[in-house]
Design a protein around this motif. Structure first.
Motif, PDB file in Angstrom:
ATOM      1  N   PHE A  40       0.827  -1.208   0.000  1.00  0.00           N
ATOM      2  CA  PHE A  40       0.000   0.000   0.000  1.00  0.00           C
ATOM      3  C   PHE A  40       0.861   1.258   0.000  1.00  0.00           C
ATOM      4  N   GLY A  41       1.928   1.243  -0.823  1.00  0.00           N
ATOM      5  CA  GLY A  41       2.792   2.401  -0.980  1.00  0.00           C
ATOM      6  C   GLY A  41       3.795   2.618   0.139  1.00  0.00           C
ATOM      7  N   LYS A  42       3.775   1.771   1.151  1.00  0.00           N
ATOM      8  CA  LYS A  42       4.689   1.914   2.286  1.00  0.00           C
ATOM      9  C   LYS A  42       5.721   0.794   2.257  1.00  0.00           C
ATOM     10  N   GLU A  43       7.005   1.175   2.355  1.00  0.00           N
ATOM     11  CA  GLU A  43       8.056   0.164   2.344  1.00  0.00           C
ATOM     12  C   GLU A  43       8.287  -0.384   3.748  1.00  0.00           C
ATOM     13  N   MET A  44       8.372  -1.706   3.820  1.00  0.00           N
ATOM     14  CA  MET A  44       8.647  -2.387   5.086  1.00  0.00           C
ATOM     15  C   MET A  44       9.429  -3.662   4.780  1.00  0.00           C
ATOM     16  N   MET A  45      10.002  -4.269   5.799  1.00  0.00           N
ATOM     17  CA  MET A  45      10.720  -5.524   5.603  1.00  0.00           C
ATOM     18  C   MET A  45       9.695  -6.660   5.518  1.00  0.00           C
ATOM     19  N   GLN A  46       9.958  -7.604   4.623  1.00  0.00           N
ATOM     20  CA  GLN A  46       9.060  -8.759   4.515  1.00  0.00           C
ATOM     21  C   GLN A  46       8.975  -9.456   5.878  1.00  0.00           C
ATOM     22  N   PRO A  47       7.777  -9.916   6.259  1.00  0.00           N
ATOM     23  CA  PRO A  47       7.634 -10.575   7.556  1.00  0.00           C
ATOM     24  C   PRO A  47       7.986 -12.068   7.496  1.00  0.00           C
ATOM     25  N   ARG A  48       9.127 -12.373   6.918  1.00  0.00           N
ATOM     26  CA  ARG A  48       9.648 -13.731   6.818  1.00  0.00           C
ATOM     27  C   ARG A  48      11.019 -13.629   6.150  1.00  0.00           C
ATOM     28  N   LEU A  49      11.786 -14.695   6.172  1.00  0.00           N
ATOM     29  CA  LEU A  49      13.079 -14.753   5.491  1.00  0.00           C
ATOM     30  C   LEU A  49      12.926 -15.638   4.265  1.00  0.00           C
ATOM     31  N   THR A  50      13.724 -15.387   3.233  1.00  0.00           N
ATOM     32  CA  THR A  50      13.569 -16.111   1.970  1.00  0.00           C
ATOM     33  C   THR A  50      14.911 -16.521   1.373  1.00  0.00           C
ATOM     34  N   ASN A  51      14.828 -17.390   0.388  1.00  0.00           N
ATOM     35  CA  ASN A  51      15.935 -17.730  -0.495  1.00  0.00           C
ATOM     36  C   ASN A  51      15.342 -18.427  -1.709  1.00  0.00           C
ATOM     37  N   LEU A  52      16.024 -18.336  -2.822  1.00  0.00           N
ATOM     38  CA  LEU A  52      15.567 -18.966  -4.063  1.00  0.00           C
ATOM     39  C   LEU A  52      16.619 -19.960  -4.531  1.00  0.00           C
TER      40      LEU A  52
ATOM     41  N   ASP B 262       3.106 -34.643 -10.975  1.00  0.00           N
ATOM     42  CA  ASP B 262       3.132 -34.943 -12.409  1.00  0.00           C
ATOM     43  C   ASP B 262       3.479 -33.684 -13.203  1.00  0.00           C
ATOM     44  N   SER B 263       4.559 -33.033 -12.774  1.00  0.00           N
ATOM     45  CA  SER B 263       4.985 -31.781 -13.386  1.00  0.00           C
ATOM     46  C   SER B 263       6.482 -31.601 -13.158  1.00  0.00           C
ATOM     47  N   LYS B 264       7.104 -30.764 -13.975  1.00  0.00           N
ATOM     48  CA  LYS B 264       8.515 -30.419 -13.825  1.00  0.00           C
ATOM     49  C   LYS B 264       8.625 -29.027 -13.227  1.00  0.00           C
ATOM     50  N   PHE B 265       9.646 -28.815 -12.385  1.00  0.00           N
ATOM     51  CA  PHE B 265       9.869 -27.531 -11.750  1.00  0.00           C
ATOM     52  C   PHE B 265      11.309 -27.091 -11.986  1.00  0.00           C
ATOM     53  N   ASN B 266      11.540 -25.771 -12.009  1.00  0.00           N
ATOM     54  CA  ASN B 266      12.905 -25.289 -12.173  1.00  0.00           C
ATOM     55  C   ASN B 266      13.328 -24.271 -11.112  1.00  0.00           C
ATOM     56  N   VAL B 267      12.440 -23.947 -10.164  1.00  0.00           N
ATOM     57  CA  VAL B 267      12.822 -23.122  -9.017  1.00  0.00           C
ATOM     58  C   VAL B 267      12.111 -23.610  -7.760  1.00  0.00           C
ATOM     59  N   CYS B 268      12.734 -23.295  -6.645  1.00  0.00           N
ATOM     60  CA  CYS B 268      12.134 -23.560  -5.337  1.00  0.00           C
ATOM     61  C   CYS B 268      12.295 -22.291  -4.508  1.00  0.00           C
ATOM     62  N   LEU B 269      11.176 -21.645  -4.206  1.00  0.00           N
ATOM     63  CA  LEU B 269      11.185 -20.476  -3.333  1.00  0.00           C
ATOM     64  C   LEU B 269      11.046 -20.987  -1.903  1.00  0.00           C
ATOM     65  N   ALA B 270      12.044 -20.686  -1.084  1.00  0.00           N
ATOM     66  CA  ALA B 270      12.043 -21.121   0.312  1.00  0.00           C
ATOM     67  C   ALA B 270      11.710 -19.935   1.209  1.00  0.00           C
ATOM     68  N   ASN B 271      10.772 -20.138   2.127  1.00  0.00           N
ATOM     69  CA  ASN B 271      10.384 -19.122   3.099  1.00  0.00           C
ATOM     70  C   ASN B 271      10.593 -19.685   4.494  1.00  0.00           C
ATOM     71  N   LEU B 272      11.217 -18.891   5.357  1.00  0.00           N
ATOM     72  CA  LEU B 272      11.389 -19.266   6.756  1.00  0.00           C
ATOM     73  C   LEU B 272      10.513 -18.347   7.604  1.00  0.00           C
ATOM     74  N   TYR B 273       9.564 -18.959   8.300  1.00  0.00           N
ATOM     75  CA  TYR B 273       8.700 -18.247   9.242  1.00  0.00           C
ATOM     76  C   TYR B 273       9.257 -18.532  10.627  1.00  0.00           C
ATOM     77  N   ARG B 274       9.913 -17.536  11.220  1.00  0.00           N
ATOM     78  CA  ARG B 274      10.661 -17.741  12.459  1.00  0.00           C
ATOM     79  C   ARG B 274       9.753 -18.013  13.659  1.00  0.00           C
ATOM     80  N   ASP B 275       8.589 -17.385  13.660  1.00  0.00           N
ATOM     81  CA  ASP B 275       7.626 -17.549  14.750  1.00  0.00           C
ATOM     82  C   ASP B 275       6.262 -17.087  14.246  1.00  0.00           C
ATOM     83  N   GLY B 276       5.303 -16.961  15.143  1.00  0.00           N
ATOM     84  CA  GLY B 276       3.947 -16.603  14.749  1.00  0.00           C
ATOM     85  C   GLY B 276       3.781 -15.191  14.223  1.00  0.00           C
ATOM     86  N   ARG B 277       4.784 -14.328  14.448  1.00  0.00           N
ATOM     87  CA  ARG B 277       4.719 -12.963  13.911  1.00  0.00           C
ATOM     88  C   ARG B 277       5.054 -12.919  12.433  1.00  0.00           C
ATOM     89  N   ASP B 278       5.785 -13.919  11.937  1.00  0.00           N
ATOM     90  CA  ASP B 278       6.089 -13.988  10.507  1.00  0.00           C
ATOM     91  C   ASP B 278       4.863 -14.512   9.772  1.00  0.00           C
TER      92      ASP B 278
END
Length: 191
Positions: A44-56, A90-106
């Protein structure tokens, strides 16, 4: 294995997709050996840190919400998992998006995985590891059509068909005490 009877959606859920020993080892390895990052996102036009950690992981870059993620090679444990998931979906994939939710706030807010590079009817295969969390679905236009269920440790959720066109999903915050959770979403990025 459970198939949900929802209009304009194809959802398959297997709560026991991975045996607990393998699920535990995948969680531990990824939790401890992944270079988890937290990136800023505009909401909504406001920049904030994502509420989780990621890697691709995988072979292609992936973009969403003005974030461009560059892939890292799939570690051996994810190569083993990818083969099992491709067979189940029954499908092929070429990426895996990993999300880490550290606790209930993520969390992950309402969204659809409908980016153009995923194609018309993408298949998203999502593996949950670690702490159990509630998953919500809601039809985009018929708001009374809702579904929610717990994503168990070692489970697989496949979203296919027209699901991303007509439904949105979220992993909401919770005040309950929850253990860290890793979510792995396997996708096919088109050229």
């Amino acid at each position: 294995m459970q198939q949900f009877d929802l209009p304009q959606a194809k959802l398959i859920y297997d709560s026991d997709f991975l045996n607990s020993e393998f699920a535990n080892s995948v969680f531990e390895e990824l939790y401890n050996e992944t270079n988890w990052i937290q990136e800023p996102i505009k909401i909504f036009g406001k920049e904030m840190m994502q509420p989780r950690l990621t890697n691709l992981f995988g072979k292609k870059s992936y973009s969403y919400s003005n974030i461009v993620m560059k892939p890292n090679p799939l570690p051996e444990v994810l190569l083993q998992l990818e083969e099992k998931i491709e067979e189940a979906a029954d499908s092929k994939f070429n990426v895996c998006l990993a999300n880490l939710y550290r606790d209930g706030r993520d969390s992950m807010g309402w969204h659809s995985d409908d980016e153009k590079e995923l194609g018309k009817n993408p298949i998203i295969a999502s593996v949950s590891l670690g702490g159990e969390r509630m998953f919500h679905l809601q039809h985009k236009t018929k708001k009374e059509l809702k579904q929610k269920f717990v994503l168990a440790h070692g489970s697989l959720l496949i979203m296919a068909g027209e699901t991303q066109h007509y439904w949105k999903h979220q992993l909401p915050k919770t005040k309950k005490q929850v253990s860290p959770r890793i979510n792995l979403t396997f996708r096919q990025i088109l050229d």
